[in-house]
Design an enzyme around this catalytic site. Structure first.
Site, PDB file in Angstrom:
ATOM      1  N   ARG A  73      64.626  47.616  29.408  1.00  0.00           N
ATOM      2  CA  ARG A  73      63.554  48.010  28.467  1.00  0.00           C
ATOM      3  C   ARG A  73      63.849  49.369  27.841  1.00  0.00           C
ATOM      4  O   ARG A  73      63.573  49.605  26.669  1.00  0.00           O
ATOM      5  CB  ARG A  73      62.191  48.039  29.164  1.00  0.00           C
ATOM      6  CG  ARG A  73      61.620  46.647  29.351  1.00  0.00           C
ATOM      7  CD  ARG A  73      60.183  46.632  29.813  1.00  0.00           C
ATOM      8  NE  ARG A  73      59.172  47.118  28.861  1.00  0.00           N
ATOM      9  CZ  ARG A  73      58.721  46.438  27.820  1.00  0.00           C
ATOM     10  NH1 ARG A  73      59.203  45.246  27.533  1.00  0.00           N
ATOM     11  NH2 ARG A  73      57.773  46.941  27.054  1.00  0.00           N
ATOM     12  N   HIS A 121      49.505  55.863  29.234  1.00  0.00           N
ATOM     13  CA  HIS A 121      50.222  54.964  30.142  1.00  0.00           C
ATOM     14  C   HIS A 121      51.626  55.471  30.469  1.00  0.00           C
ATOM     15  O   HIS A 121      52.476  54.711  30.918  1.00  0.00           O
ATOM     16  CB  HIS A 121      50.294  53.551  29.530  1.00  0.00           C
ATOM     17  CG  HIS A 121      48.941  52.916  29.417  1.00  0.00           C
ATOM     18  ND1 HIS A 121      48.688  51.807  28.646  1.00  0.00           N
ATOM     19  CD2 HIS A 121      47.765  53.235  29.997  1.00  0.00           C
ATOM     20  CE1 HIS A 121      47.389  51.484  28.742  1.00  0.00           C
ATOM     21  NE2 HIS A 121      46.824  52.332  29.542  1.00  0.00           N
ATOM     22  N   CYS A 129      60.106  60.912  40.544  1.00  0.00           N
ATOM     23  CA  CYS A 129      60.377  60.352  41.866  1.00  0.00           C
ATOM     24  C   CYS A 129      59.090  59.798  42.467  1.00  0.00           C
ATOM     25  O   CYS A 129      57.985  60.236  42.126  1.00  0.00           O
ATOM     26  CB  CYS A 129      61.037  61.384  42.771  1.00  0.00           C
ATOM     27  SG  CYS A 129      59.928  62.622  43.415  1.00  0.00           S
ATOM     28  N   CYS A 149      66.125  61.127  43.823  1.00  0.00           N
ATOM     29  CA  CYS A 149      65.678  62.401  43.244  1.00  0.00           C
ATOM     30  C   CYS A 149      66.582  63.529  43.759  1.00  0.00           C
ATOM     31  O   CYS A 149      66.858  63.599  44.960  1.00  0.00           O
ATOM     32  CB  CYS A 149      64.230  62.646  43.661  1.00  0.00           C
ATOM     33  SG  CYS A 149      63.587  64.264  43.202  1.00  0.00           S
ATOM     34  N   ASN A 215      43.597  47.442  12.115  1.00  0.00           N
ATOM     35  CA  ASN A 215      44.280  46.389  12.868  1.00  0.00           C
ATOM     36  C   ASN A 215      44.617  45.249  11.914  1.00  0.00           C
ATOM     37  O   ASN A 215      43.945  45.066  10.900  1.00  0.00           O
ATOM     38  CB  ASN A 215      43.367  45.891  14.001  1.00  0.00           C
ATOM     39  CG  ASN A 215      44.140  45.202  15.118  1.00  0.00           C
ATOM     40  OD1 ASN A 215      44.861  44.246  14.888  1.00  0.00           O
ATOM     41  ND2 ASN A 215      43.982  45.703  16.334  1.00  0.00           N
TER      42      ASN A 215
HETATM   43  P1  OAD Z   1      47.854  44.561  22.701  1.00  0.00           P
HETATM   44  O1  OAD Z   1      49.149  43.786  22.685  1.00  0.00           O
HETATM   45  O2  OAD Z   1      46.767  44.152  23.619  1.00  0.00           O
HETATM   46  O3  OAD Z   1      47.240  44.555  21.220  1.00  0.00           O
HETATM   47  C1  OAD Z   1      48.004  44.845  20.084  1.00  0.00           C
HETATM   48  C2  OAD Z   1      47.051  44.910  18.907  1.00  0.00           C
HETATM   49  O4  OAD Z   1      47.804  45.323  17.775  1.00  0.00           O
HETATM   50  C3  OAD Z   1      46.382  43.596  18.547  1.00  0.00           C
HETATM   51  O5  OAD Z   1      44.994  43.850  18.356  1.00  0.00           O
HETATM   52  C4  OAD Z   1      47.056  43.177  17.214  1.00  0.00           C
HETATM   53  O6  OAD Z   1      46.165  42.498  16.363  1.00  0.00           O
HETATM   54  C5  OAD Z   1      47.436  44.525  16.661  1.00  0.00           C
HETATM   55  N1  OAD Z   1      48.598  44.539  15.768  1.00  0.00           N
HETATM   56  C6  OAD Z   1      49.765  43.856  15.891  1.00  0.00           C
HETATM   57  N2  OAD Z   1      50.627  44.207  14.924  1.00  0.00           N
HETATM   58  C7  OAD Z   1      50.012  45.151  14.173  1.00  0.00           C
HETATM   59  C8  OAD Z   1      50.387  45.918  13.031  1.00  0.00           C
HETATM   60  N3  OAD Z   1      51.571  45.816  12.461  1.00  0.00           N
HETATM   61  N4  OAD Z   1      49.481  46.811  12.548  1.00  0.00           N
HETATM   62  C9  OAD Z   1      48.254  46.946  13.099  1.00  0.00           C
HETATM   63  N5  OAD Z   1      47.852  46.250  14.174  1.00  0.00           N
HETATM   64  C10 OAD Z   1      48.709  45.363  14.710  1.00  0.00           C
HETATM   65  O7  OAD Z   1      48.281  46.066  22.919  1.00  0.00           O
HETATM   66  P2  OAD Z   1      47.428  47.324  23.381  1.00  0.00           P
HETATM   67  O8  OAD Z   1      46.060  47.296  22.810  1.00  0.00           O
HETATM   68  O9  OAD Z   1      48.283  48.511  23.145  1.00  0.00           O
HETATM   69  O10 OAD Z   1      49.020  48.579  29.437  1.00  0.00           O
HETATM   70  O11 OAD Z   1      47.354  47.060  24.930  1.00  0.00           O
HETATM   71  C11 OAD Z   1      46.934  48.094  25.752  1.00  0.00           C
HETATM   72  C12 OAD Z   1      47.619  48.041  27.065  1.00  0.00           C
HETATM   73  O12 OAD Z   1      47.546  46.753  27.653  1.00  0.00           O
HETATM   74  C13 OAD Z   1      49.107  48.301  27.041  1.00  0.00           C
HETATM   75  O13 OAD Z   1      49.419  49.660  26.936  1.00  0.00           O
HETATM   76  C14 OAD Z   1      49.527  47.749  28.363  1.00  0.00           C
HETATM   77  C15 OAD Z   1      48.765  46.441  28.327  1.00  0.00           C
HETATM   78  O14 OAD Z   1      48.482  45.890  29.539  1.00  0.00           O
HETATM   79  C16 OAD Z   1      49.855  48.984  30.419  1.00  0.00           C
HETATM   80  O15 OAD Z   1      51.035  48.681  30.449  1.00  0.00           O
HETATM   81  C17 OAD Z   1      49.206  49.834  31.477  1.00  0.00           C
END
Ligand code: OAD
Length: 249
Positions: A73, A121, A129, A149, A215
């Site tokens: 990643r 996050h 570590c 570490c 969004n």
């Molecule tokens: P999501 O994958 O849940 O949501 C992504 C959002 O971006 C959706 O609402 C899409 O509609 C929108 N989207 C996609 N492409 C776009 C674009 N080009 N312009 C504008 N909007 C767009 O991602 P997050 O909300 O970031 O947590 O999810 C939050 C957290 O959930 C992540 O950080 C992760 C996950 O579990 C951890 O890893 C702790």
């Protein structure tokens, strides 16, 4: 500014704001091609679920597997570049005070030049570590096992929040402070499902501060009349909004 908001109305709000707080999610990095957790689970990794790779238990059980997954990643994220949305957010700091809160771990806001984003996050580009949180750099070449570490000898892990872990308390404190002290709150490219993103826009709007969701789709985000929305891709909407707010730039 409830319901669908025009870009000019949003630009006026922004122009008159002294401090804006911007919360970003995975959608902001979508146009950079950053693989989502699920997209990345292909090939060798298709046998795994995120819970097998992104938990403290998984790391204890199979540190080599989790380490190699994050190594892959890390390479994938380094191959991506900040997009127009990251650059627009960074450039906005020239015009007003910006608090940036991100849920993304890809470090693209920093690479675009944003000053000290609040990384709720964590950040995949850093290691720490497991025993004491001593910060460390990624090794120059890939390794099969997580390195130790230099200071305490415990294993190094990515400095990200795993399922079942709490958010970093300092980042959380800064995020709450940033949402209390703003004249405008933008929530961009996040599904607003995971806390605190899930409740922040609502809490801010109830205090009477204008909130705008940007969004591609508002599906599942029924915020009601207090919260405005602009539909579109972050990499198009943000540069256009900021250009209209500060045409003299
Ligand atoms: P999501 O994958 O849940 O949501 C992504 C959002 O971006 C959706 O609402 C899409 O509609 C929108 N989207 C996609 N492409 C776009 C674009 N080009 N312009 C504008 N909007 C767009 O991602 P997050 O909300 O970031 O947590 O999810 C939050 C957290 O959930 C992540 O950080 C992760 C996950 O579990 C951890 O890893 C702790």
């Amino acid at each position: 500014m409830g319901g669908h908001t025009s870009i000019d109305e949003a630009a006026l709000r922004l122009r008159s704001a002294k401090t804006v707080t911007i919360l970003t999610g995975a959608g902001v990095s979508a146009e950079s091609g950053v693989p989502t957790f699920r997209d990345a689970l292909h090939g060798l990794w298709s046998q795994f679920r995120p819970e097998d790779l992104a938990t403290p238990e998984a790391f204890r059980r199979q540190p080599d597997v989790v380490w190699q997954w994050y190594q892959a990643r890390h390479h994938a994220v380094l191959a991506c570049l900040p997009n127009a949305a990251h650059h627009a957010v960074a450039a906005l700091e020239r015009h007003l005070s910006v608090n940036l809160i991100t849920q993304n771990v890809d470090g693209l806001h920093r690479r675009a030049g944003s000053n000290d984003p609040i990384e709720l996050h964590g950040n995949l580009l850093r290691l720490r570590c497991v025993a004491h949180g001593h910060p460390a750099e990624w090794p120059a070449t890939d390794t099969e096992l997580p390195p130790a570490c230099d200071i305490c000898g415990s294993l190094l892990r990515p400095d990200v929040v795993w399922f079942g872990e709490g958010l970093p308390s300092d980042a959380l404190r800064r995020a709450y402070r940033a949402t209390e002290r703003c004249d405008l709150f933008l929530s961009v490219g996040t599904s607003n499902i995971v806390e605190p993103a899930a409740s922040l826009p609502w809490a801010v709007a109830q205090r009477g501060t204008p909130v705008l969701i940007i969004n591609l789709s508002m599906e599942g985000q029924e915020w009601g009349p207090l919260i405005g929305s602009l539909l579109g891709a972050a990499g198009e909407v943000l540069p256009e909004l900021f250009r209209r707010a500060f045409p003299e730039q």
